[in-house]
Design an enzyme around this catalytic site. Structure first.
Site, PDB file in Angstrom:
ATOM      1  N   GLY D 149       0.831  -1.198   0.000  1.00  0.00           N
ATOM      2  CA  GLY D 149       0.000   0.000   0.000  1.00  0.00           C
ATOM      3  C   GLY D 149       0.872   1.258   0.000  1.00  0.00           C
ATOM      4  O   GLY D 149       2.085   1.208   0.203  1.00  0.00           O
ATOM      5  N   CYS D 150       0.228   2.385  -0.241  1.00  0.00           N
ATOM      6  CA  CYS D 150       0.976   3.636  -0.337  1.00  0.00           C
ATOM      7  C   CYS D 150       1.605   4.008   1.001  1.00  0.00           C
ATOM      8  O   CYS D 150       2.778   4.363   1.066  1.00  0.00           O
ATOM      9  CB  CYS D 150       0.070   4.743  -0.856  1.00  0.00           C
ATOM     10  SG  CYS D 150      -1.538   4.857  -0.031  1.00  0.00           S
ATOM     11  N   TYR D 151       0.823   3.908   2.074  1.00  0.00           N
ATOM     12  CA  TYR D 151       1.378   4.222   3.396  1.00  0.00           C
ATOM     13  C   TYR D 151       2.513   3.261   3.756  1.00  0.00           C
ATOM     14  O   TYR D 151       3.581   3.694   4.203  1.00  0.00           O
ATOM     15  CB  TYR D 151       0.284   4.135   4.461  1.00  0.00           C
ATOM     16  CG  TYR D 151      -0.688   5.287   4.527  1.00  0.00           C
ATOM     17  CD1 TYR D 151      -0.261   6.604   4.657  1.00  0.00           C
ATOM     18  CD2 TYR D 151      -2.060   5.054   4.520  1.00  0.00           C
ATOM     19  CE1 TYR D 151      -1.175   7.653   4.767  1.00  0.00           C
ATOM     20  CE2 TYR D 151      -2.974   6.097   4.637  1.00  0.00           C
ATOM     21  CZ  TYR D 151      -2.535   7.391   4.761  1.00  0.00           C
ATOM     22  OH  TYR D 151      -3.438   8.420   4.884  1.00  0.00           O
TER      23      TYR D 151
END
Lengths: 346, 346, 346, 346
Positions: D149-151
């Site tokens: 994921g981006c985070y």
């Protein structure tokens, strides 16, 4: 009617003071003094004040300001309030300083963080911290109130109830990750603050080296020992608002319910504090244009962490609004006078 | 105290009415009625109203609203105010409708632009246009006021003085190129209005085919023949504000000074109109959160063109603020009561 | 490989040129010359170029630039390109000027609008207007190309097909209501352009008095008589993008279909022009970061009005992208080389 | 040429994949499959792709996608990739999944955080984490890559070098205070995500309860024991970008120089990682539109704290860019192929 004046009226803090004082109801707003803006029509500098504040900015004549006003608000670059406060008080006015000159109690700390000698150390002792909800009685009797900075206001409102009850369980440095709108940087155009470079941009700055860090540590230690604080500010692509997330490492952390109860109890009856419960969390827009400070707590006992979120409008509860709140207290008015405007949403 | 109620209180117009009515001073705010939001705590739907408006949204019971309130504000989707107004008036309340149902005088025009039959044509005749500065006397005696739309408010304020004096010199269609903040589109989430697709985006929509075009033409023709209008709205990446640029082709156009004098004269003494002179031009931010309408004129005689710029906050002078202004007039209060808040800047 | 250099590389136009030239594929990017930025590491001035453009900004040495490069891009304040172009051409380089110095053909017009004497009038005659789609053949043989401004690019792309076919039906001044992102104002911080005062703000400026007005009139008159133009620019709260709405008063206006056909025909095969049909309208975000120019037409025959909307990215098709497009044409490369990047969305 | 296809192409991740794959150079982009968007012209759904991606969205036929493509990118809501991956792999395609279905290794964790049974546990074992810089060799041989994921991408890039060298000095939970642009929330319009309510707003959400928290803890523990993580995401008023501030409580913290050296060493030669030194700090805009991950460290030894800041574009290094980077590795291309576009600034 209270006679009020503003020095440094051509900055954002000054404009915001005008907005609140013009609608206050018990204030007659006198001189709007400015430095380089003196003589310019107010509406040229602030088009939004056309029809609200007529006339021109006045030159900054301390003796006259002090004589003509019951209370003078200072919205000045640091250093400039030192001599000003001395003369205004001598002339019989009360002073609410929105700047930094009377915040740090320790002249050595002032020298270190502001790079200059403090020349009004007597007043340093006299000045009262204007975090109204925590120093109301002292403010009531004060001649000189030092309004806390916007970041320290949000951070202190968030952390003081927790520390008061559970300070002994804190196991390490408190991290305050704060996000601010751009207006907090003031009105002077400068490199790196162009619209095109801040818009659609989120950036940290001055982590661990911001002047508000010692100010927060000082306030959190009020009346005893406080925790070490690591203050980590960020610039967010918006004009107003501060959102502070305060992370407190704790041994044997209280439950969320327990911690929430402390906040609800401590701030019960406070007209400008809203403790959010359930799934709600503070957001800057819910406070925009108002004097509210919104708070919420979360706890992760497994990870030994309590978190308090705070949101304020940096120009209101973080500056002009709290300044007027202090004025109300200093002069014996109802504390909420002129300050009950609802937030502007959306 | 005036007893007021709001129907459609869970939209942006409703929230803005709450903001103004809670701080009004002469209003006791009763039911906040909502459709699908009925029963939900106000602060769940509008976190900013926590502590400002307690309790829950009420179900929409027209008879009760009409009986309990002196004035009811309607902030409803079009079509819904038709039956509501009939019942509210029958129950003895006055009505200020912020929606579209009583704006177009001609039932055929209503059918064409709103796709439904007008079922309260008697009231159509009775309803008064709530562009306060131009219909103040009629508003004073009205039971039902139809608040003009946000675009027509800005456009009419900009064009009526010019047309009143120089209407016979207009040689063709007036072009109104208007730019609006997104809040004008209402609160319902829908495709194409996601944050990520509107942010950093400027886009036209509905050029020549927007419902406000016939409304503007109607108002500009009030009391005679008016010009044809080509209305060209745009969505701008901001929340609030309308900036309308009105381009008027003219033969023998007046000089800028001449035209400016007409505006200064017509709006002299109007508390909510600011005619800007010199190099100043209207900008939306200078009106944000306030009931002001800012205007300025330019003329290019060589090109046979007069231009009038207008800026308002679409939710205030373009909706809730003007609605309260009309209420003040209807009920004999000073027109500015509760409406003098300065714009929020920056 | 083409050897390219940039003068004025420390501004936004310069940075955008770096972006396109570094990814071009057939260009070896040499000196990035800057004025006050000379000697500073590129990544200090433009953090986003860390790892993209190493080293420091070079001092501006025209002879060396001209000798070392096949083509030099000038992104300079007006006035500074006059002597530079003379020397660069003498040194054998070709020049694409992104600035204003070689746009207005008439030295008297230059004097009037830029307040200084034109000192390179010989080159004025030689310089070719870099609106590629309309002057491709001339660009191909040019030593000196004057890139049109961002507003004139959008406006001319929108109006030229209409005027070519229906110019004789135009009955009055064409109104161009244009909205620009803030990056068009350049990088120098200045009063009134602070983030906090532009954000959430839409404002007109310089209506009828902007330097791009004569430039547009000149280009629209290319090869004959053109219409009078009233140019009305606005600043919108976004970084990039221009949306121009061009309102053309016409007698016996063509139908929308007829007008649309003219545009589809004229721009058929143009790789960077997209004529939108159906309900679609140009929006700045659909062009962001790309060299596209999006166009759409509307007609209101009753009101005697044709409207053409155009959207571009002011820094790409309005500056650096079109400059590279011109370089490709000048040097015999495929016109799209290095320019086919899709827009960045959302 | 590599034959690539996208499933879930009508969302933001899909559109971003199109942008990168169309300009890749070694990819022939086949079907753009979509769910409810199937059959709609691409340019209707994504106006910016007019002229970039012709035709219509395809229906989602897994067998055909798997047969016609060498690699299929999945940009689907969680749950939908489970069966899809099975069929695509069976049909002989490689799969890069941008969604969540193959990220958590533990089916029980999947059930807990996504509320459904994992139905492809065999593939769970096979799937390789697509944090390219840390799992390059495994990615090279993988049939199925689970893009983080981006985070987690930003957080892991920030924390892994520190933990690798100093993991044993960490004394408590690591706090990750992350700020994201709104595009990370996807394209579906929903309540609370309206433009008007996110603009000029900064708000926390899901503190300590976000699905990315266990994903981060898993990745940080790769190859041994990792720290506990408290993940505290915020929504910022911008479209793209993630700024993660990672606060690590440490006993005997290394000096900033020591820590910086670890980062410089670990990421030396990594084409998409920029370790900032001196006074520079990551900012989202410096990475916008590019595959860069910018990092910087700070240390406060007195307070026992190391801080790592990371900035990425959530849709590029946090999604589509890293997916293409993984594809390059999987298929033996140079890892940077098609990915070297400079950030878009300003």
């Amino acid at each position: 009617m209270i006679r009020a004046a503003i020095a440094g009226a051509s900055g954002y803090g000054g404009a915001e003071l005008v907005r609140w004082l013009r609608g206050h109801g018990h204030v007659e707003l006198g001189a709007l003094a400015a430095g380089r803006g003196a003589g310019r029509p107010v509406e040229d500098v602030f088009p939004h004040l056309s029809g609200v504040a007529e006339g021109a900015f006045a030159p900054t004549d301390w003796d006259r300001l002090g004589a003509d006003a019951d209370v003078v608000f200072l919205a000045l670059p640091h250093g400039e309030a030192l001599a000003a406060a001395v003369r205004l008080l001598a002339a019989g006015a009360r002073v609410v300083d929105l700047g930094a000159d009377f915040r740090l109690r320790n002249p050595a700390a002032y020298r270190r963080w502001y790079g200059a000698e403090h020349t009004a150390t007597d007043l340093l002792t006299e000045a009262v911290c204007g975090l109204t909800e925590w120093h109301r009685d002292a403010v009531a009797g004060a001649r000189l109130v030092a309004n806390p900075g916007c970041y320290p206001t949000a951070s202190s409102m968030a952390l003081k109830p927790l520390l008061e009850h559970f300070g002994d369980r804190v196991t390490g440095a408190v991290v305050i990750d704060a996000k601010s709108g751009v207006s907090g940087a003031g009105r002077n155009p400068r490199d790196g603050y162009q619209y095109s470079e801040l818009n659609e941009n989120l950036k940290p700055y001055g982590a661990g080296a911001h002047r508000h860090q010692p100010e927060i540590e000082q306030e959190l230690a009020a009346g005893g020992a406080g925790p070490r604080v690591f203050f980590s500010p960020h610039l967010a692509p918006m004009t107003r608002g501060i959102l502070a997330a305060c992370y407190v490492p704790m041994a044997d952390a209280p439950s969320r319910e327990e911690l929430e109860a402390v906040f609800l109890d401590r701030y019960a009856g406070e007209p400008f504090v809203r403790v959010l419960t359930g799934s709600a969390l503070p957001q800057t827009k819910a406070t925009l244009g108002s004097n509210y400070c919104d708070l919420a707590v979360r706890v992760d006992r497994d990870r030994g962490l309590a978190v308090v979120f705070a949101a304020i409008d940096n120009l209101v509860k973080g500056a002009a609004g709290q300044a007027v709140q202090n004025m109300n207290v200093m002069l014996g008015l109802d504390e909420t006078t002129g300050l009950l405007a609802a937030p502007v949403f959306p």
